[in-house]
Each structure stands twice: as C-alpha cells, then as structure tokens.
Design a protein around this motif. Structure first.
Motif, PDB file in Angstrom:
ATOM      1  N   THR A  26      37.757  34.585  38.410  1.00  0.00           N
ATOM      2  CA  THR A  26      36.998  35.978  37.889  1.00  0.00           C
ATOM      3  C   THR A  26      36.236  35.789  36.754  1.00  0.00           C
ATOM      4  OG1 THR A  26      38.694  37.042  38.960  1.00  0.00           O
ATOM      5  CG2 THR A  26      37.703  38.538  37.321  1.00  0.00           C
ATOM      6  N   SER A  27      36.661  34.980  35.771  1.00  0.00           N
ATOM      7  CA  SER A  27      36.032  34.934  34.406  1.00  0.00           C
ATOM      8  C   SER A  27      34.574  34.184  34.682  1.00  0.00           C
ATOM      9  CB  SER A  27      36.912  33.967  33.416  1.00  0.00           C
ATOM     10  OG  SER A  27      36.384  33.701  32.386  1.00  0.00           O
ATOM     11  N   SER A  39      47.659  32.675  40.291  1.00  0.00           N
ATOM     12  CA  SER A  39      47.200  33.715  39.336  1.00  0.00           C
ATOM     13  C   SER A  39      46.114  33.281  38.607  1.00  0.00           C
ATOM     14  CB  SER A  39      48.669  34.262  38.977  1.00  0.00           C
ATOM     15  OG  SER A  39      47.987  35.252  38.073  1.00  0.00           O
ATOM     16  N   GLU A  40      46.580  32.152  37.854  1.00  0.00           N
ATOM     17  CA  GLU A  40      45.456  31.592  36.902  1.00  0.00           C
ATOM     18  C   GLU A  40      44.182  31.166  37.407  1.00  0.00           C
ATOM     19  OE1 GLU A  40      48.961  29.462  33.915  1.00  0.00           O
ATOM     20  OE2 GLU A  40      47.907  28.160  35.434  1.00  0.00           O
ATOM     21  N   GLN A  41      44.277  30.598  38.530  1.00  0.00           N
ATOM     22  CA  GLN A  41      43.088  30.422  39.305  1.00  0.00           C
ATOM     23  C   GLN A  41      42.151  31.377  39.381  1.00  0.00           C
ATOM     24  OE1 GLN A  41      43.303  29.163  43.458  1.00  0.00           O
ATOM     25  NE2 GLN A  41      42.066  27.190  42.804  1.00  0.00           N
ATOM     26  N   LYS A  42      42.837  32.743  39.839  1.00  0.00           N
ATOM     27  CA  LYS A  42      42.149  33.829  40.127  1.00  0.00           C
ATOM     28  C   LYS A  42      41.467  34.283  38.837  1.00  0.00           C
ATOM     29  CE  LYS A  42      44.106  37.148  42.710  1.00  0.00           C
ATOM     30  NZ  LYS A  42      45.218  37.975  43.258  1.00  0.00           N
ATOM     31  N   GLN A  43      42.274  34.125  37.764  1.00  0.00           N
ATOM     32  CA  GLN A  43      41.782  34.616  36.499  1.00  0.00           C
ATOM     33  C   GLN A  43      40.538  33.785  35.977  1.00  0.00           C
ATOM     34  OE1 GLN A  43      45.049  34.462  33.710  1.00  0.00           O
ATOM     35  NE2 GLN A  43      46.002  36.407  34.378  1.00  0.00           N
ATOM     36  N   ASN A  44      40.870  32.472  36.222  1.00  0.00           N
ATOM     37  CA  ASN A  44      39.695  31.402  36.104  1.00  0.00           C
ATOM     38  C   ASN A  44      38.342  31.854  36.896  1.00  0.00           C
ATOM     39  OD1 ASN A  44      41.264  30.132  34.140  1.00  0.00           O
ATOM     40  ND2 ASN A  44      41.601  28.581  35.533  1.00  0.00           N
ATOM     41  N   ASN A  79      32.179  36.662  36.036  1.00  0.00           N
ATOM     42  CA  ASN A  79      31.684  37.499  35.091  1.00  0.00           C
ATOM     43  C   ASN A  79      30.767  36.977  34.354  1.00  0.00           C
ATOM     44  OD1 ASN A  79      33.349  39.453  36.044  1.00  0.00           O
ATOM     45  ND2 ASN A  79      35.154  39.189  34.764  1.00  0.00           N
TER      46      ASN A  79
END
Length: 457
Positions: free
Chosen positions: A18-19, A11-16, A22
C-alpha cells in the motif's frame, strides 16, 4: 495466547504494498519531479525489469544507455518528442513502431478520451454502445471502395486474428498465402502469417494451411494459387502489408498489388491488407491501399488508430464478406474491443488527420526527409546500402547489423530515437509523428550525418 506470525507477515506485506502504491500514485500526480525522485524512478524501473518484467529488455536496450547507466527511462511526452525522467528531450523517430501519427498526447485526442471518461469508461457489453456505431460509420465513409462493416479490437495482432477468422467463415477454405519478410503479429494465428523463423520455431506447429511466397514475386504467387487449386486446397485469402514495415520498409514492385488483386478475383479468394503500420495517414494517403488504387476485401488497422492515447484496432470488410458474422455476432468477440474510450480516441484521431491534412503532409514532409537523408549518406556508400520509403515511413538499410546498431546508439546519445525492424535487423526505421516540424527533420538529418561520419564501416 499464540501469535499468528504468518498472518502478521501478510499484514506487514499489505502495508508495504500500500505504501509503495501510494508513492507511485503521488509521482504520477506530479507535474514535475526532482532529481531524487528521478533517481528513485530509474532504479525502480531497472530493478523491476530485471526482477519482475524480463531482464532480457535490459540487454536489448543497451542501445539506450549512457556510460553504462540506464538513463532512458521515459516519463513524459508531447508533439513529436518525449522526455526521460531527467528531463532530456528526444525527437521520437520510432514513434512506438508507428503509433504517434497525430503526435504524442495530441490535445484533441486527450480531450475526447477524458470527456468520455467523465461520463462512462467502459460499456456494459449487453446494450448498444453509441460510439462504436458512430466510429463504424466513419470508417465505412473513409476506407477505400465498398468496405462497410467494422469489428473493433485492441491491437494489431487481434485485428489480423479477426481477419483470418472472418476469411475462414466466409468460404470455409483453410489455405492462406502470406509472404517472406511479412510481420502480422505474434498470437498464434497472426504468427502463422508472420515470416521470421526466430519468432515461429518455438511455437510450431502453428495454424495449418499457411504458405509463404517471396514478397513482390507475382509469378510465384500465381504458381502457388495454381498448385493450391490443383490439389484441392483452394486459397481462402492472401494477407499482405501493402508496404512491409518490420520487413525493412519494403515497397511493392509496380502493379504487384493490382496483380495480386486480380489473382484473388480469379480464384475466388479474399485479399486482406494488413495496414496496422501503413494506415492512418503514414504513407501519404489515409490508407496505403489508395496509393496503389487497390481495394482489399478486409483491411486491418491498429497502432495509430487510437491516436497514441488508447490501444485500439479494427478490421473493416465488405458486406458480402462480413455477413458471415450476421447470424451470430458472438462468433468472434473481445471484451475491450470497441470500448467507449478507444472509440472516442479513434474518432478524434480521424478528425485530426482529415482537418489538418496530415496524410498529405506526411507525403510532402516524407519526400523532403527521404531526399535529405540520401544526401546526408553520400560518401558513405560503404556503410549505407539503401535509403527508401514512402511518406513518413522510411528505412535506412546498412551493409551490416553492427553499423545499424552503432548509428542507432549514436543518434540516441544525441537525442534522436530510432530502432531496427523486427524482421530485417540491418534496417533502422524512421517513423516520426506526422506533425514533425521541418526543424526537427533537419535536426534528425544533421545528427544522422554526424554519427555516420564517426561510425566505422
């Protein structure tokens, strides 16, 4: 209750990710970037090449460094020039190995692509797509002689692959004649026609049936035809660059191409012209075949075909040859070849070349450029072996690789991009946009003269 640390990490990897995405998209969106953003882009680019693309590029691109720092991270372009992330402008005399015939981001090509994008980006693959038909008609009208049917690709090596397969289906022969110093691409079929051993050896055995003869040696070409016929290995086709690009901008001897045409006719073989680099106005004519008054059976196009905006290529062949694919048009296909965006770009590009007389302009400006470079090299015969070319396809050959490297680096540091050729490392190429101004030509020449005076023989 147990905690799934692995899932939490994902989940953290996906957030990183995605960030990061962007941030990249926000930079793409910006018309201007600040110094902090430029520094971040440069660092990410170098780190990305080192860790995830290929660190070999960093060593190869040592010619485009300043003080050991990788300053040459390109970011924007226009006309005959491009800018790095720090805003430094370079006159582009490499031109993406001959991509930018109508200039960087020509507004007419960009408009055609964006207009098409607003309506449809890619086609369904099943219905008839109109721009492919329209572009094929245009090509039949502008290519030499009775070349008529087109098949569309995404790159030069794909165009060569298509030509080789078409030649095999036409006659069911399997022998091909290519030449020394030839460059036809790096996929397995086209690499079989390419001449440089460094590119070939790791992938041997390649496609069987290829023979290489010295470029320009019509007697050896004739003898090879005779030998192939005598041992029952009749030649399917000869594949040639009318002017060798990666070989070092090598012009053919007088009447050579006509004599090859005659040999092909005599032995019932096809003649394939690889005009991936020479086509689309580069040599002073729309196609180099016109310079030598020779009509091939198949012509290969790419590089500048997409107007420097879209990857695009094509082969155009005579009906007698192409009809081998009539019974089953799925014998050779490619998902993205002939897509609406690429066709829109190619149609606009051809329109610009014709309306603005860019092939003719390339001939005139190229002659001026060539003469000025020769004048600038006077007194440096110990460094420069020969300067040669046709239109805006010019090669400067040095006595040693090291001199060419130093000249390339010196010119780059002064805002001019040139580079060596893939087969002949002693030769640097001059292949700017056909829209290059005389002022820009003069800047290139004066820079060349300045650098040449400082480089040691």
């Amino acid at each position: 209750m147990s905690i799934d640390f692995k899932q939490e990490t994902k989940s953290e990897q996906k957030q990183n990710v995605t960030s990061y995405i962007n941030k990249v998209l926000s930079l793409i969106e910006k018309e201007q970037i600040n110094q902090e953003e430029a520094a971040w882009i440069t660092k990410e680019t170098v780190d990305g090449f080192r860790e995830h693309v290929n660190p070999g590029f960093l060593e190869y691109r040592k010619t485009v460094t300043e003080g050991g720092q990788f300053a040459a991270v390109e970011w924007s372009d226009n006309g005959a020039c491009f800018k790095d992330v720090n805003g430094k402008e370079y006159v582009d005399c490499l031109g993406g190995f001959g991509i930018y015939n109508v200039g960087h981001r020509n507004p007419k090509v960009v408009k055609a692509v964006t207009d098409q994008l607003k309506r449809q980006a890619l086609h369904s693959q099943d219905l008839l797509d109109p721009l492919r038909a329209m572009l094929a008609k245009i090509l039949a009208d502008i290519t030499p002689g009775d070349l008529k049917y087109a098949f569309f690709t995404n790159s030069g090596t794909e165009s060569v692959e298509a030509a080789l397969k078409l030649a095999k289906m036409y006659s069911e022969r399997t022998t091909f004649i290519s030449t020394t110093r030839a460059f036809h691409g790096k996929s397995l079929g086209s690499l079989s026609g390419t001449a440089k051993g460094m590119f070939r050896k790791p992938f041997l055995p390649l496609i069987p049936g290829f023979r290489h003869v010295p470029f320009g040696d019509i007697d050896m070409m004739r003898k090879t035809f005779e030998v192939c016929a005598s041992v029952g290995e009749d030649v399917a086709a000869v594949i040639l660059e009318p002017i060798q690009g990666e070989g070092g901008i090598i012009l053919p001897p007088e009447n050579y191409l006509k004599q090859v045409r005659e040999l092909c006719d005599q032995y019932g073989s096809l003649l394939i012209f690889d005009e991936v680099q020479t086509g689309m106005g580069r040599t002073g004519k729309m196609f180099a075949a016109e310079l030598y008054n020779v009509v091939p059976d198949i012509i290969c196009l790419a590089k500048a075909f997409g107007g420097g905006v879209m990857p695009a290529g094509a082969i155009v062949a005579k009906e007698e040859v192409f009809k081998s694919w009539f019974p089953n048009p799925f014998m050779h296909t490619t998902t993205f070849g002939g897509n609406p965006l690429a066709c829109a770009a190619a149609i606009a590009t051809i329109g610009i070349l014709i309306e603005e007389n860019l092939p003719e302009r390339a001939g005139v400006v190229g002659e001026y450029f060539l003469n000025e470079l020769k004048e600038a090299a006077k007194g440096h015969e110990d460094k420069v072996q020969e300067i040669r070319g046709q239109g805006l396809m010019i090669g400067i050959e040095f006595h040693k690789d090291e001199i060419g490297y130093e000249v390339s680096k010196g010119m780059f540091d002064r805002g001019i991009l040139v580079a060596g050729t893939l087969i002949n490392s002693k030769t640097i190429r001059i292949e700017p946009a056909l829209t290059i101004s005389y002022e820009e030509v003069d800047k290139v020449v004066s820079t060349f003269k300045e650098v040449l005076a400082q480089v040691k023989a």
